[in-house]
Design a protein around this motif. Structure first.
Motif, PDB file in Angstrom:
ATOM      1  N   ILE A 121       8.415  12.363   8.678  1.00  0.00           N
ATOM      2  CA  ILE A 121       7.749  11.362   9.563  1.00  0.00           C
ATOM      3  C   ILE A 121       8.222  10.010   9.410  1.00  0.00           C
ATOM      4  O   ILE A 121       8.485   9.455   8.267  1.00  0.00           O
ATOM      5  CB  ILE A 121       6.278  11.289   9.103  1.00  0.00           C
ATOM      6  CG1 ILE A 121       5.517  12.673   8.942  1.00  0.00           C
ATOM      7  CG2 ILE A 121       5.512  10.156   9.733  1.00  0.00           C
ATOM      8  CD1 ILE A 121       4.227  12.518   8.234  1.00  0.00           C
ATOM      9  N   TYR A 122       8.443   9.366  10.807  1.00  0.00           N
ATOM     10  CA  TYR A 122       8.758   7.891  11.009  1.00  0.00           C
ATOM     11  C   TYR A 122       7.446   7.300  11.308  1.00  0.00           C
ATOM     12  O   TYR A 122       7.075   7.499  12.379  1.00  0.00           O
ATOM     13  CB  TYR A 122       9.883   7.679  11.838  1.00  0.00           C
ATOM     14  CG  TYR A 122      10.943   8.236  11.395  1.00  0.00           C
ATOM     15  CD1 TYR A 122      12.161   7.455  11.020  1.00  0.00           C
ATOM     16  CD2 TYR A 122      11.744   9.545  11.725  1.00  0.00           C
ATOM     17  CE1 TYR A 122      13.522   8.080  10.378  1.00  0.00           C
ATOM     18  CE2 TYR A 122      12.782  10.300  11.211  1.00  0.00           C
ATOM     19  CZ  TYR A 122      13.672   9.375  10.622  1.00  0.00           C
ATOM     20  OH  TYR A 122      15.067   9.857  10.240  1.00  0.00           O
ATOM     21  N   GLY A 123       7.051   6.104  10.509  1.00  0.00           N
ATOM     22  CA  GLY A 123       6.174   5.530  10.752  1.00  0.00           C
ATOM     23  C   GLY A 123       6.644   4.163  11.143  1.00  0.00           C
ATOM     24  O   GLY A 123       7.507   3.563  10.713  1.00  0.00           O
ATOM     25  N   SER A 174       0.695  -1.160   0.052  1.00  0.00           N
ATOM     26  CA  SER A 174      -0.102   0.056   0.105  1.00  0.00           C
ATOM     27  C   SER A 174       0.797   1.112  -0.146  1.00  0.00           C
ATOM     28  O   SER A 174       0.454   2.388  -0.443  1.00  0.00           O
ATOM     29  CB  SER A 174      -0.824   0.069   1.261  1.00  0.00           C
ATOM     30  OG  SER A 174      -1.893  -1.224   1.323  1.00  0.00           O
ATOM     31  N   LEU A 175       2.126   1.306   0.415  1.00  0.00           N
ATOM     32  CA  LEU A 175       2.817   2.333   0.767  1.00  0.00           C
ATOM     33  C   LEU A 175       4.002   2.373  -0.408  1.00  0.00           C
ATOM     34  O   LEU A 175       4.671   3.550  -0.470  1.00  0.00           O
ATOM     35  CB  LEU A 175       3.753   2.372   2.138  1.00  0.00           C
ATOM     36  CG  LEU A 175       2.699   2.498   3.184  1.00  0.00           C
ATOM     37  CD1 LEU A 175       3.326   2.454   4.638  1.00  0.00           C
ATOM     38  CD2 LEU A 175       2.022   4.031   3.281  1.00  0.00           C
ATOM     39  N   GLU A 176       3.993   1.538  -1.296  1.00  0.00           N
ATOM     40  CA  GLU A 176       4.878   1.620  -2.390  1.00  0.00           C
ATOM     41  C   GLU A 176       4.839   2.724  -3.253  1.00  0.00           C
ATOM     42  O   GLU A 176       3.738   2.809  -3.617  1.00  0.00           O
ATOM     43  CB  GLU A 176       4.571   0.165  -3.179  1.00  0.00           C
ATOM     44  CG  GLU A 176       5.998   0.005  -4.290  1.00  0.00           C
ATOM     45  CD  GLU A 176       5.827  -1.079  -5.137  1.00  0.00           C
ATOM     46  OE1 GLU A 176       6.637  -0.960  -6.175  1.00  0.00           O
ATOM     47  OE2 GLU A 176       4.964  -1.748  -4.908  1.00  0.00           O
ATOM     48  N   ILE A 210      11.826   2.135   3.521  1.00  0.00           N
ATOM     49  CA  ILE A 210      10.964   1.234   4.178  1.00  0.00           C
ATOM     50  C   ILE A 210      11.695  -0.072   4.332  1.00  0.00           C
ATOM     51  O   ILE A 210      12.496  -0.533   3.737  1.00  0.00           O
ATOM     52  CB  ILE A 210      10.056   0.825   3.342  1.00  0.00           C
ATOM     53  CG1 ILE A 210       8.739  -0.049   3.854  1.00  0.00           C
ATOM     54  CG2 ILE A 210      10.256   0.182   1.630  1.00  0.00           C
ATOM     55  CD1 ILE A 210       7.575  -0.388   3.374  1.00  0.00           C
ATOM     56  N   LYS A 211      11.738  -0.585   5.675  1.00  0.00           N
ATOM     57  CA  LYS A 211      12.310  -1.649   6.005  1.00  0.00           C
ATOM     58  C   LYS A 211      11.753  -2.392   7.053  1.00  0.00           C
ATOM     59  O   LYS A 211      10.893  -2.125   7.714  1.00  0.00           O
ATOM     60  CB  LYS A 211      13.835  -1.280   6.660  1.00  0.00           C
ATOM     61  CG  LYS A 211      13.826  -0.644   8.048  1.00  0.00           C
ATOM     62  CD  LYS A 211      15.321  -0.184   8.676  1.00  0.00           C
ATOM     63  CE  LYS A 211      15.020   0.559   9.911  1.00  0.00           C
ATOM     64  NZ  LYS A 211      16.299   0.786  10.645  1.00  0.00           N
ATOM     65  N   THR A 212      12.156  -3.595   7.256  1.00  0.00           N
ATOM     66  CA  THR A 212      11.751  -4.596   8.263  1.00  0.00           C
ATOM     67  C   THR A 212      12.875  -5.127   9.238  1.00  0.00           C
ATOM     68  O   THR A 212      14.050  -5.516   8.623  1.00  0.00           O
ATOM     69  CB  THR A 212      11.114  -5.954   7.667  1.00  0.00           C
ATOM     70  OG1 THR A 212      10.009  -5.665   6.786  1.00  0.00           O
ATOM     71  CG2 THR A 212      10.525  -6.837   8.741  1.00  0.00           C
ATOM     72  N   ASP A 213      12.629  -4.795  10.348  1.00  0.00           N
ATOM     73  CA  ASP A 213      13.715  -5.282  11.511  1.00  0.00           C
ATOM     74  C   ASP A 213      13.727  -6.447  11.639  1.00  0.00           C
ATOM     75  O   ASP A 213      12.840  -7.338  11.257  1.00  0.00           O
ATOM     76  CB  ASP A 213      13.732  -4.074  12.771  1.00  0.00           C
ATOM     77  CG  ASP A 213      12.547  -4.554  13.651  1.00  0.00           C
ATOM     78  OD1 ASP A 213      11.894  -5.449  13.345  1.00  0.00           O
ATOM     79  OD2 ASP A 213      12.255  -3.663  14.467  1.00  0.00           O
ATOM     80  N   ARG A 214      14.796  -7.086  12.716  1.00  0.00           N
ATOM     81  CA  ARG A 214      14.853  -8.545  12.813  1.00  0.00           C
ATOM     82  C   ARG A 214      13.536  -8.945  13.638  1.00  0.00           C
ATOM     83  O   ARG A 214      13.303 -10.298  13.699  1.00  0.00           O
ATOM     84  CB  ARG A 214      16.048  -8.752  13.477  1.00  0.00           C
ATOM     85  CG  ARG A 214      17.109  -8.693  12.747  1.00  0.00           C
ATOM     86  CD  ARG A 214      18.535  -9.331  13.291  1.00  0.00           C
ATOM     87  NE  ARG A 214      18.748  -8.808  14.585  1.00  0.00           N
ATOM     88  CZ  ARG A 214      19.937  -7.532  14.503  1.00  0.00           C
ATOM     89  NH1 ARG A 214      20.340  -7.229  13.275  1.00  0.00           N
ATOM     90  NH2 ARG A 214      20.147  -7.037  15.641  1.00  0.00           N
TER      91      ARG A 214
END
Length: 340
Positions: free
Chosen positions: A191-193, A26-28, A34-38
């Motif tokens: 903004i950091y989401g 949706s945010l592309e 954009i990242k996914t953490d561990r």
């Protein structure tokens, strides 16, 4: 509709991938990083105007309460344990889906006709319940289900009454939806989401997310408990449906920054946005970890009142959704100007 897709996705605590993937798609094209953490948090950065140099974090948790398969008995019935705080009184006869393939099932119990009279007045314990998938043996069930499979409630999104939305997991897909709307808007603010994991089992993801962002200020978006009946005095009603976003005073994990809360109230009044206070200290949210991360962070909790929270279905008002978005947008614009 995005909120429909979010609420109908499965995302029991610790199993948020389907929700995370939906948010990412949706945010592309709308965010710069954009990242996914561990641990599974989804952290995004939308670059914009930032005269103060302060970092603003907006958080919403992706997970929902649900169940976990812990055993399969000889007749093919599934035994389970709760994930998050669920009222066991509401579980009997509810439709569910199990595992990645979303195998349909129904939560069952001994029929009332076969119960002894003294059982009628007792709440059935979790151990008295099971999930029926239509299997006739353990071997048949094991071909479709494994120990450790997640179980989500199967409640389609629908609209009813005068602008009321009925769905599962509105706590906190409503917050996720508003945060996505904010990130996709034309607001020129930095903004950091943070779309966090495992809030429902101890605010697990919020601390690591805040540690990475190091915010100076944070807005926590939630779906919060709502209960208003005639027998209660107004001070006993935590929030009321249709009366606007709920601004938190205190909860189990946070005493909210008074100065920031007063600024939020002033912003609501100046923009003629209806609001209410969350008049209970019960429960908690990701602020409990965010505001003590690093050297500390001022937080505000802004929530959409949600009836029947932590159950197979909940209700919210569309006007509360819209006014929560308006309030958050107005706060960000003040932040953008360096006024907060």
């Amino acid at each position: 509709m995005l909120l429909k897709r979010l609420t109908e996705a499965s995302g029991v605590s610790g199993n948020e991938k389907e929700v995370r993937d939906l948010i990412m798609s949706s945010l592309e094209g709308y965010v710069d990083e954009i990242k996914t953490d561990r641990i599974g948090n989804l952290i995004v950065h939308k670059k914009g105007s930032n005269p103060s140099g302060k970092r603003l974090m907006i958080a919403a948790h992706m997970d929902e309460v649900g169940l976990l398969v812990k055993d399969i008995d000889s007749s093919g019935l599934l035994k389970f344990m709760p994930v998050g705080g669920i009222d066991k009184r509401v579980l009997v006869s509810k439709a569910v889906t199990i595992g990645e393939k979303k195998l349909p099932g129904v939560i069952g119990a001994k029929p009332i006709h076969l119960q002894k009279r003294d059982e009628w007045s007792k709440v059935l314990d979790i151990d008295d319940l099971y999930i029926d998938i239509g299997a006739t043996s353990k071997e048949e069930a094991e071909r479709q289900v494994s120990i450790g499979d997640y179980v989500a409630f199967d409640t389609p999104y629908s609209e009813m009454g005068n602008g009321t939305i009925k769905a599962k997991s509105l706590d906190d897909r409503v917050g996720c939806s508003i945060l996505i709307d904010i990130l996709k808007s034309d607001i020129d603010a930095d903004i950091y989401g943070a779309f966090t994991v495992m809030e429902e089992v101890g605010l697990v993801g919020a601390g690591p997310a805040a540690y990475q962002i190091k915010p100076h200020m944070a807005i926590v978006l939630e779906g919060t408990l709502c209960y208003e009946i005639d027998e209660l005095d107004s001070h006993q009603m935590p929030t009321m449906l249709g009366k606007g976003p709920a601004i938190s005073l205190i909860d189990r994990t946070t005493v909210y920054d008074r100065s920031l809360r007063e600024q939020v109230v002033k912003i609501a009044q100046e923009n003629k946005i209806p609001y209410q206070f969350r008049k209970t200290s019960m429960g908690g949210n990701d602020s409990g970890r965010i505001h003590i991360s690093g050297t500390g962070c001022a937080t505000t909790g802004i929530s959409v009142p949600t009836r029947y929270i932590h159950s197979p279905l909940s209700l919210i008002s569309k006007s509360d959704y819209d006014n929560t978005y308006r309030l958050v947008e107005a706060i960000i614009r003040e932040f953008e100007k360096g006024a907060i």
